[in-house]
Design a protein around this motif. Structure first.
Motif, PDB file in Angstrom:
ATOM      1  N   GLY A  19       0.824  -1.205   0.000  1.00 47.09           N
ATOM      2  CA  GLY A  19       0.000   0.000   0.000  1.00 47.09           C
ATOM      3  C   GLY A  19       0.855   1.252   0.000  1.00 47.09           C
ATOM      4  N   ALA A  20       1.936   1.251   0.799  1.00 48.68           N
ATOM      5  CA  ALA A  20       2.837   2.400   0.839  1.00 48.68           C
ATOM      6  C   ALA A  20       3.504   2.617  -0.511  1.00 48.68           C
ATOM      7  CB  ALA A  20       3.896   2.190   1.928  1.00 48.68           C
ATOM      8  N   LEU A  21       3.913   1.539  -1.159  1.00 49.78           N
ATOM      9  CA  LEU A  21       4.543   1.667  -2.480  1.00 49.78           C
ATOM     10  C   LEU A  21       3.543   2.167  -3.516  1.00 49.78           C
ATOM     11  CD1 LEU A  21       6.744  -1.571  -2.494  1.00 49.78           C
ATOM     12  CD2 LEU A  21       7.471   0.796  -2.072  1.00 49.78           C
ATOM     13  N   ALA A  22       2.266   1.776  -3.378  1.00 53.09           N
ATOM     14  CA  ALA A  22       1.240   2.308  -4.280  1.00 53.09           C
ATOM     15  C   ALA A  22       1.063   3.810  -4.051  1.00 53.09           C
ATOM     16  CB  ALA A  22      -0.079   1.566  -4.068  1.00 53.09           C
ATOM     17  N   PHE A 234      -5.256   3.512  -8.506  1.00 51.61           N
ATOM     18  CA  PHE A 234      -4.095   2.798  -7.981  1.00 51.61           C
ATOM     19  C   PHE A 234      -3.477   3.490  -6.769  1.00 51.61           C
ATOM     20  CE2 PHE A 234       0.443   1.642  -7.962  1.00 51.61           C
ATOM     21  CZ  PHE A 234       0.324   0.263  -7.872  1.00 51.61           C
ATOM     22  N   SER A 235      -3.159   4.783  -6.929  1.00 52.15           N
ATOM     23  CA  SER A 235      -2.432   5.488  -5.872  1.00 52.15           C
ATOM     24  C   SER A 235      -3.301   5.799  -4.660  1.00 52.15           C
ATOM     25  CB  SER A 235      -1.849   6.799  -6.416  1.00 52.15           C
ATOM     26  OG  SER A 235      -1.066   6.577  -7.558  1.00 52.15           O
ATOM     27  N   THR A 257       5.545   2.316  10.508  1.00 47.75           N
ATOM     28  CA  THR A 257       6.933   2.327  10.066  1.00 47.75           C
ATOM     29  C   THR A 257       7.069   1.733   8.671  1.00 47.75           C
ATOM     30  OG1 THR A 257       7.676   2.162  12.362  1.00 47.75           O
ATOM     31  CG2 THR A 257       9.279   1.632  10.656  1.00 47.75           C
ATOM     32  N   LEU A 258       6.302   0.665   8.393  1.00 46.09           N
ATOM     33  CA  LEU A 258       6.313   0.096   7.045  1.00 46.09           C
ATOM     34  C   LEU A 258       5.815   1.115   6.019  1.00 46.09           C
ATOM     35  CD1 LEU A 258       4.945  -3.497   7.737  1.00 46.09           C
ATOM     36  CD2 LEU A 258       7.235  -2.903   6.950  1.00 46.09           C
ATOM     37  N   ALA A 259       4.930   2.023   6.453  1.00 45.62           N
ATOM     38  CA  ALA A 259       4.415   3.042   5.539  1.00 45.62           C
ATOM     39  C   ALA A 259       5.508   3.993   5.075  1.00 45.62           C
ATOM     40  CB  ALA A 259       3.287   3.838   6.210  1.00 45.62           C
ATOM     41  N   LEU A 260       6.665   3.977   5.754  1.00 51.01           N
ATOM     42  CA  LEU A 260       7.785   4.788   5.294  1.00 51.01           C
ATOM     43  C   LEU A 260       8.387   4.238   4.007  1.00 51.01           C
ATOM     44  CD1 LEU A 260       9.519   5.562   8.699  1.00 51.01           C
ATOM     45  CD2 LEU A 260       8.176   7.112   7.294  1.00 51.01           C
ATOM     46  N   GLY A 261       7.840   3.109   3.535  1.00 51.82           N
ATOM     47  CA  GLY A 261       8.188   2.656   2.196  1.00 51.82           C
ATOM     48  C   GLY A 261       7.734   3.636   1.133  1.00 51.82           C
ATOM     49  N   GLU A 262       6.809   4.539   1.491  1.00 49.33           N
ATOM     50  CA  GLU A 262       6.332   5.530   0.517  1.00 49.33           C
ATOM     51  C   GLU A 262       7.454   6.467   0.053  1.00 49.33           C
ATOM     52  OE1 GLU A 262       3.074   9.159   0.019  1.00 49.33           O
ATOM     53  OE2 GLU A 262       3.017   7.864   1.784  1.00 49.33           O
ATOM     54  N   PRO A 263       8.173   7.144   0.974  1.00 49.66           N
ATOM     55  CA  PRO A 263       9.260   7.991   0.460  1.00 49.66           C
ATOM     56  C   PRO A 263      10.360   7.192  -0.217  1.00 49.66           C
ATOM     57  CG  PRO A 263       9.337   7.849   2.863  1.00 49.66           C
ATOM     58  CD  PRO A 263       8.032   7.272   2.435  1.00 49.66           C
ATOM     59  N   LEU A 264      10.550   5.937   0.201  1.00 51.30           N
ATOM     60  CA  LEU A 264      11.533   5.090  -0.464  1.00 51.30           C
ATOM     61  C   LEU A 264      11.138   4.863  -1.923  1.00 51.30           C
ATOM     62  CD1 LEU A 264      13.973   3.168  -0.454  1.00 51.30           C
ATOM     63  CD2 LEU A 264      12.443   1.387   0.423  1.00 51.30           C
TER      64      LEU A 264
END
Length: 299
Positions: A19-22, A234-235, A257-264
């Motif tokens: 979800g964060a990557l989306a 999608f986003s 914390t996993l949601a920090l995959g978004e800025p990654l």
């Protein structure tokens, strides 16, 4: 005090990360397809379009009856989560106007996991696992370095923007913490259909009342229409549904914390899709985010 056993990096946490990557695709799509869109019209299209898409899905699957009774949507958890979602959109967009896109985004994203950890402890009695503390610290350091490398530093005039971004991060944290309980009572797509439709209506009404520059003209261009559909479906719709589904079995502190995959994801897309320059600082920030994800994966 509720204390979760070690969590395998299985379906729940993986859904949160996906979800964060989306979510991370939003900035790149906006830059490529709708660079001139104002914040209110973009927020309206994102939330309203996602709500309509999910409403159509519910109608086609014969599940409109699950929205009844309407009075069930007026619990304090529903209203609190809705307020968190709406205020997140409003304060986040306002922060960008004062602090700039990079600083506003980094401060908002960096505030969220800390606020979620505190609210989850207070409201849900979920005490974060020991691994969460170093993983979150490393991730926040990576986000800060990544943001600083792209912004050139923070000037003294950004105080208001930073304060708005912190408020946006806390608002989103409230949505995440209360949303964890709501998805146990109502299907995720039904829940987010209602929230998106109401949020979109509030955002456009707020925009029309405070600004004379709200315009949807950009959506009538081929590129703008493609971008609007992608961001709404999608986003936004898929991203939120994945995140909330993952919250069913994932502690909220770990999920934040996993949601920090978004800025990654956003940084990687910026480098490879938008051709943004790569520096040692930006690579260091990306590396620290990978280290944080690896620590969480070892739980």
């Amino acid at each position: 005090m509720k204390r979760f056993p070690p969590v395998k990096f299985g379906r729940g946490p993986m859904q949160v990360l996906l979800g964060a990557l989306a979510f991370s695709t939003t900035g790149s799509v906006q830059a490529l397809c709708m660079p001139g869109a104002d914040a209110f019209s973009l927020g309206f299209v994102r939330a309203g379009g996602a709500g309509l898409a999910l409403l159509l899905l519910c109608a086609l699957s014969g599940r409109l009856g699950e929205f009844r009774p309407l009075k069930s949507w007026f619990s304090w958890q529903d209203l609190g989560a809705l307020a968190g979602l709406v205020f997140f959109q409003l304060f986040f967009f306002a922060s960008l106007g004062h602090a700039g896109v990079t600083v506003g985004t980094v401060v908002t994203i960096g505030t969220t996991p800390v606020a979620v950890g505190i609210l989850g402890w207070v409201l849900l009695k979920e005490r974060p696992l020991r691994t969460w503390y170093p993983a979150t610290g490393i991730a926040l350091l990576g986000v800060g370095i990544l943001g600083f490398s792209k912004s050139g530093g923070m000037g003294s005039s950004m105080g208001v923007g930073v304060a708005l971004a912190v408020t946006a991060g806390c608002s989103y944290a409230l949505f995440v913490v209360l949303g964890k309980g709501l998805v146990q009572k109502r299907p995720t797509d039904v829940l987010m259909t209602g929230f998106f439709l109401v949020t979109g209506a509030i955002i456009i009404l707020m925009g029309l009342s405070v600004s004379d520059e709200v315009s949807l003209a950009w959506i009538f261009t081929p590129r703008g229409l493609i971008g609007a559909v992608f961001i709404a479906l999608f986003s936004t719709a898929i991203a939120y549904v994945l995140t909330l589904n993952g919250l069913r079995t994932t502690p909220v502190a770990l999920a934040a914390t996993l949601a920090l995959g978004e800025p990654l994801g956003a940084a990687i897309l910026g480098i490879f899709l938008l051709g943004e320059p790569v520096s040692v600082m930006s690579l260091t920030g990306i590396f620290l985010l990978f280290v944080s994800m690896a620590l969480l994966g070892r739980q």
